[in-house]
Design a protein around this motif. Structure first.
Motif, mmCIF file in Angstrom:
data_model
loop_
_atom_site.group_PDB
_atom_site.id
_atom_site.type_symbol
_atom_site.label_atom_id
_atom_site.label_comp_id
_atom_site.label_asym_id
_atom_site.label_seq_id
_atom_site.Cartn_x
_atom_site.Cartn_y
_atom_site.Cartn_z
ATOM 1 N N LYS A 17 0.856 -1.182 0.000
ATOM 2 C CA LYS A 17 0.000 0.000 0.000
ATOM 3 C C LYS A 17 0.896 1.237 0.000
ATOM 4 O O LYS A 17 1.707 1.432 0.901
ATOM 5 C CB LYS A 17 -0.905 0.013 1.229
ATOM 6 C CG LYS A 17 -1.829 1.232 1.323
ATOM 7 C CD LYS A 17 -2.768 1.122 2.504
ATOM 8 C CE LYS A 17 -3.531 2.426 2.743
ATOM 9 N NZ LYS A 17 -4.283 2.864 1.537
ATOM 10 N N THR A 18 0.769 2.051 -1.050
ATOM 11 C CA THR A 18 1.619 3.228 -1.178
ATOM 12 C C THR A 18 0.895 4.304 -1.983
ATOM 13 O O THR A 18 0.127 3.995 -2.899
ATOM 14 C CB THR A 18 2.956 2.881 -1.861
ATOM 15 O OG1 THR A 18 3.701 4.080 -2.078
ATOM 16 C CG2 THR A 18 2.748 2.189 -3.192
ATOM 17 N N GLU A 19 1.162 5.550 -1.618
ATOM 18 C CA GLU A 19 0.627 6.682 -2.374
ATOM 19 C C GLU A 19 1.643 7.193 -3.388
ATOM 20 O O GLU A 19 1.468 8.263 -3.979
ATOM 21 C CB GLU A 19 0.237 7.808 -1.408
ATOM 22 C CG GLU A 19 -0.880 7.414 -0.442
ATOM 23 C CD GLU A 19 -1.231 8.533 0.533
ATOM 24 O OE1 GLU A 19 -0.623 9.621 0.421
ATOM 25 O OE2 GLU A 19 -2.107 8.321 1.395
ATOM 26 N N GLN A 20 2.699 6.417 -3.621
ATOM 27 C CA GLN A 20 3.787 6.827 -4.516
ATOM 28 C C GLN A 20 3.317 6.945 -5.962
ATOM 29 O O GLN A 20 3.850 7.746 -6.731
ATOM 30 C CB GLN A 20 4.927 5.815 -4.413
ATOM 31 C CG GLN A 20 6.176 6.165 -5.213
ATOM 32 C CD GLN A 20 7.271 5.127 -5.006
ATOM 33 O OE1 GLN A 20 7.131 4.202 -4.206
ATOM 34 N NE2 GLN A 20 8.366 5.276 -5.739
ATOM 35 N N LYS A 22 0.025 6.930 -9.055
ATOM 36 C CA LYS A 22 -1.379 7.206 -9.347
ATOM 37 C C LYS A 22 -2.038 6.006 -10.032
ATOM 38 O O LYS A 22 -3.186 6.082 -10.469
ATOM 39 C CB LYS A 22 -1.504 8.441 -10.232
ATOM 40 C CG LYS A 22 -1.073 9.729 -9.522
ATOM 41 C CD LYS A 22 -1.278 10.945 -10.392
ATOM 42 C CE LYS A 22 -0.884 12.214 -9.643
ATOM 43 N NZ LYS A 22 -1.063 13.428 -10.475
ATOM 44 N N ILE A 24 -2.493 1.501 -10.108
ATOM 45 C CA ILE A 24 -2.439 0.249 -9.354
ATOM 46 C C ILE A 24 -1.814 -0.793 -10.279
ATOM 47 O O ILE A 24 -2.266 -0.974 -11.416
ATOM 48 C CB ILE A 24 -3.836 -0.213 -8.894
ATOM 49 C CG1 ILE A 24 -4.446 0.824 -7.956
ATOM 50 C CG2 ILE A 24 -3.744 -1.569 -8.191
ATOM 51 C CD1 ILE A 24 -5.876 0.516 -7.548
ATOM 52 N N ASN A 95 -5.613 4.510 -10.848
ATOM 53 C CA ASN A 95 -6.368 4.396 -9.600
ATOM 54 C C ASN A 95 -7.653 5.217 -9.710
ATOM 55 O O ASN A 95 -7.637 6.379 -10.153
ATOM 56 C CB ASN A 95 -5.504 4.913 -8.441
ATOM 57 C CG ASN A 95 -6.088 4.555 -7.087
ATOM 58 O OD1 ASN A 95 -7.300 4.571 -6.894
ATOM 59 N ND2 ASN A 95 -5.221 4.237 -6.148
ATOM 60 N N GLU A 97 -9.210 6.789 -7.671
ATOM 61 C CA GLU A 97 -9.156 8.032 -6.890
ATOM 62 C C GLU A 97 -8.866 9.243 -7.780
ATOM 63 O O GLU A 97 -9.205 10.372 -7.436
ATOM 64 C CB GLU A 97 -8.060 7.937 -5.813
ATOM 65 C CG GLU A 97 -8.319 6.887 -4.740
ATOM 66 C CD GLU A 97 -9.487 7.273 -3.840
ATOM 67 O OE1 GLU A 97 -9.645 8.476 -3.560
ATOM 68 O OE2 GLU A 97 -10.251 6.373 -3.444
ATOM 69 N N GLY A 205 -0.031 -0.127 -4.904
ATOM 70 C CA GLY A 205 -0.810 1.084 -5.143
ATOM 71 C C GLY A 205 -1.539 1.530 -3.890
ATOM 72 O O GLY A 205 -1.441 0.907 -2.825
ATOM 73 N N ASP A 206 -2.267 2.610 -4.026
ATOM 74 C CA ASP A 206 -3.033 3.159 -2.895
ATOM 75 C C ASP A 206 -4.366 2.409 -2.833
ATOM 76 O O ASP A 206 -5.371 2.836 -3.404
ATOM 77 C CB ASP A 206 -3.240 4.658 -3.091
ATOM 78 C CG ASP A 206 -3.841 5.316 -1.858
ATOM 79 O OD1 ASP A 206 -3.939 4.635 -0.808
ATOM 80 O OD2 ASP A 206 -4.212 6.493 -1.928
ATOM 81 N N LYS A 208 -7.283 -0.245 -0.617
ATOM 82 C CA LYS A 208 -7.869 -0.589 0.680
ATOM 83 C C LYS A 208 -7.597 -2.065 0.923
ATOM 84 O O LYS A 208 -8.218 -2.936 0.298
ATOM 85 C CB LYS A 208 -9.380 -0.291 0.667
ATOM 86 C CG LYS A 208 -9.686 1.193 0.466
ATOM 87 C CD LYS A 208 -11.181 1.439 0.285
ATOM 88 C CE LYS A 208 -11.451 2.919 0.033
ATOM 89 N NZ LYS A 208 -12.894 3.155 -0.261
ATOM 90 N N GLU A 209 -6.666 -2.350 1.807
ATOM 91 C CA GLU A 209 -6.116 -3.696 1.936
ATOM 92 C C GLU A 209 -7.168 -4.766 2.217
ATOM 93 O O GLU A 209 -7.242 -5.780 1.519
ATOM 94 C CB GLU A 209 -5.038 -3.729 3.019
ATOM 95 C CG GLU A 209 -3.764 -3.012 2.617
ATOM 96 C CD GLU A 209 -2.666 -3.189 3.651
ATOM 97 O OE1 GLU A 209 -2.857 -3.990 4.591
ATOM 98 O OE2 GLU A 209 -1.620 -2.536 3.530
#
Length: 421
Positions: A17-20, A22, A24, A95, A97, A205-206, A208-209
């Motif tokens: 899980k990372t916000e690095q 945009k 997945i 993603n 988002e 990617g960012d 929801k696990e």
């Protein structure tokens, strides 16, 4: 770095899980024992699965669907590592988002589910016309090695040093094995892959696990399986006779391969030390080979060394004039001698560690790079990080390099050169 979830025996999910990014990124890897005949089948299978499926029976339809998912990228490939063969299915999508609509990732997952579990069958097996076409594609890939003299020389080196072992088996098998494939035998390979291969699923990617874990369990319900990874056994017998092989082809520049054996493999505790040793020897532009063989003596158009750690082989690749072979081999040997005597400067060592560190850090700039690095190094440490490995490189001393070099033994001199030589 990655969170591991055991979905079934032999089936693992790894989430980062990372916000690095945009996007997945997802990679599913099927791992089996490396065998030339099955490698041919699996190489063709990866092409056939990528071509089309039951929902998108035409390749153009599949590509259009991917474009509609905001340019989602999807492909399969076949490769090898140590004594295993790996089919990888890779996907990358934007993603949700960052979009005004939802459901792109879910739709991409459904597409991957279709690719895996609903192939493009005709009369209960793979479409014969697609199988024939993809067989030709793999055969062309195998034949292309013979047109690339550097790749051909590299292949011949492993054929001579490690015949009939995983080191000399191609991830595409042989041309004869590809020719023998039928829709029926390909179906057997596909069913065996789904049932018996070890499966590693990576997602970066960012996300929801917890929600993602449930989706993967539901959509990719692989049953438990038995697959035990066993590292290759190195040939630890002392090299008695140095092979010298000259081969002629219609070409201009000679391709020299000098092969050395070492007992230090990928799984050996001294593996990081040997990585640094190879870097000082010929891995970079400041290395001894580059500076002394190419720059100082102008004896090679190109020269560098590499470390095939899984097979315990360090080798030198050089582009030379054929008549300079003897001098070049002598000068290459002198660089090994220098390492064995500890003739390494602090600057050479520092530059090597810095460049190795930069290479692993730059790999982490992409989600795919993170997956591939972790997939390789997790066998050392499931909590692997780049910083941990870099710390091992930084701890290597000149005395360590001296000890590693003392275990590098000349085994093969191979020269591929033109007929006029």
């Amino acid at each position: 770095m990655f969170k591991k979830i055991v979905l079934q025996k032999g089936v693992n999910l790894y989430i980062r899980k990372t916000e690095q990014f945009k996007t997945i990124t997802m990679s599913i890897k099927w791992i089996s024992e490396l065998d030339a005949k099955q490698a041919a089948h699996r190489a063709v299978l990866s092409n056939v699965l990528q071509d089309s499926n039951a929902e998108y029976p035409q390749q153009s339809e599949l590509r259009k669907a991917l474009d509609e998912l905001y340019g989602t990228v999807f492909y399969l490939d076949a490769g090898k590592r140590d004594n295993t063969h790996i089919i990888s299915l890779n996907m990358e999508c934007v993603n949700d988002e960052y979009l005004s609509t939802d459901g792109v990732f879910d739709d991409a997952l459904k597409m991957i589910q279709t690719v895996i579990f609903k192939p493009n069958f005709k009369d209960g097996s793979f479409d014969e016309s697609i199988v024939r076409r993809e067989k030709r594609t793999v055969i062309e890939r195998i034949r292309s090695i013979y047109d690339d003299k550097a790749r051909y020389a590299h292949k011949r080196m492993f054929d001579l040093m490690r015949p009939n072992t995983p080191a000399s088996i191609s991830a595409n098998g042989t041309e004869e094995d590809v020719e023998s494939i039928t829709s029926a035998t390909l179906l057997d390979t596909y069913e065996n892959m789904l049932k018996n291969d070890a499966v590693d699923i990576y997602i970066v990617g960012d996300v929801k696990e917890e929600e993602l874990i449930e989706k993967i369990k539901e959509m990719f319900n692989f049953q438990e399986r038995e697959f035990v990874r066993k590292p290759s056994e190195l040939d630890t017998n002392e090299v008695k006779d140095i092979q010298t092989v000259f081969e002629k082809q219609d070409m201009k520049q000679g391709k020299l391969q000098v092969g050395y054996s070492t007992p230090v493999s990928f799984y050996h505790p001294d593996y990081p030390k040997m990585q640094v040793t190879n870097g000082v020897f010929g891995g970079f532009a400041h290395s001894k080979l580059f500076m002394n063989v190419r720059e100082k003596e102008s004896m090679a158009y190109t020269v560098n060394s590499a470390y095939a750690a899984y097979y315990g082989v360090v080798y030198v690749m050089a582009g030379i004039d054929a008549e300079l072979e003897e001098k070049a081999v002598k000068l290459i040997g002198e660089q090994i001698d220098a390492l064995q005597k500890g003739n390494v400067t602090d600057m050479e060592l520092e530059q090597t560690v810095a460049l190795l560190s930069n290479s692993i850090r730059s790999a982490f700039d992409s989600a795919r790079g993170q997956i591939e690095i972790y997939d390789q190094y997790k066998y050392f440490d499931e909590d692997f990080t780049a910083d941990k490995w870099i710390a091992q490189w930084k701890s290597v001393t000149i005395e360590d390099i001296k000890q590693m070099a003392s275990q590098i033994k000349l085994e093969l001199i191979y020269l591929l050169s033109g007929r006029e030589a």
